[in-house]
Write an enzyme that holds these catalytic residues in place. Structure first.
Site, short mmCIF file in Angstrom:
data_model
loop_
_atom_site.label_atom_id
_atom_site.label_comp_id
_atom_site.label_asym_id
_atom_site.label_seq_id
_atom_site.Cartn_x
_atom_site.Cartn_y
_atom_site.Cartn_z
N ASP A 1 7.21 3.97 3.13
CA ASP A 1 7.46 5.16 3.95
C ASP A 1 8.97 5.22 4.23
OD1 ASP A 1 6.61 7.26 5.79
OD2 ASP A 1 6.83 5.83 7.41
N ASP B 1 -4.97 2.45 7.78
CA ASP B 1 -5.63 2.75 9.05
C ASP B 1 -4.83 3.69 9.94
OD1 ASP B 1 -3.50 0.90 9.63
OD2 ASP B 1 -4.42 0.57 11.58
N ASP C 1 0.83 -1.21 0.00
CA ASP C 1 0.00 0.00 0.00
C ASP C 1 0.86 1.26 0.00
OD1 ASP C 1 0.87 -0.71 2.51
OD2 ASP C 1 -0.97 -0.17 3.56
#
Ligand code: 5GP
Length: 179
Positions: free
Chosen positions: A106, A162, A103
């Site tokens: 980072d 989330d 997803d």
């Protein structure tokens, strides 16, 4: 929705579901070209990638074997730096082509650790497809073969992503609004 409120924090719309669909269509088209006639193992990283993965897979037209893998590194809004591969991979990866669906990249630590783990298991051609990439946050850069879109170094949620298990249900992606 232009913005949402969660745990007293405001998140502003970053990517609409239409924009995400556009990105997914482009990524799938590139994957369909590159994997035509091949039969890779696709591993998708839980939990955050489940929605992206469900949409992307429906646009793929090459044969593949698919499995979800649970890897954890985040608590709240911070990466813990400790990468845990929590799924036992009961697949023979020796000499196999692997496509990872993620997803968001980072710090890059999760993907770097996962690629290392897959190489130890004998996978030969490991590629990464990530929906989101935060170039400013990177600390350990894995080779990112397919990038949906680069975003700023701000916390995002929605579309499967989330904040402490909340906010996954939104079809759009929202970014934390700075005070
Ligand atoms: P990395 O190891 O690249 O620092 O982190 C990768 C994982 O951290 C992702 O799979 C995702 O679960 C989580 N992560 C990183 N940035 C964000 C973010 O902005 N929002 C959310 N919800 N999760 C993130």
């Amino acid at each position: 929705m232009k913005q949402i409120e969660l745990n007293d924090q405001i998140f502003e719309l970053l990517l609409s579901s239409d924009k995400i669909n556009e990105i997914n269509t482009r990524l799938a088209s590139n994957l369909n070209t590159d994997y035509e006639g091949k039969d890779p193992i696709i591993l998708s990283v839980l939990d955050g990638s489940f929605m992206f993965c469900a949409d992307l897979l429906r646009k793929l037209d090459f044969q593949h074997l698919f499995k979800f893998v649970k890897i954890s590194s985040y608590t709240g809004m911070e990466s813990t730096g400790e990468i845990k591969i929590e799924t036992t991979l009961d697949l023979d990866l020796q000499g196999k082509e692997v496509l990872i669906i993620e997803d968001i990249v980072d710090t890059g630590r999760t993907m770097t650790a996962f690629v290392k783990y897959l190489k130890q298991k004998g996978a030969v051609d490991i590629k990464i497809c990530t929906l989101l990439f935060k170039p400013e946050a990177i600390q350990s850069k894995p080779n990112l073969d397919y990038i949906g879109i680069e975003i700023k170094n701000e916390f995002v949620l929605g579309y499967g992503l989330d904040w402490d298990y909340r906010g996954r249900q939104y079809p759009d992606i929202y970014q934390l609004k700075k005070p």
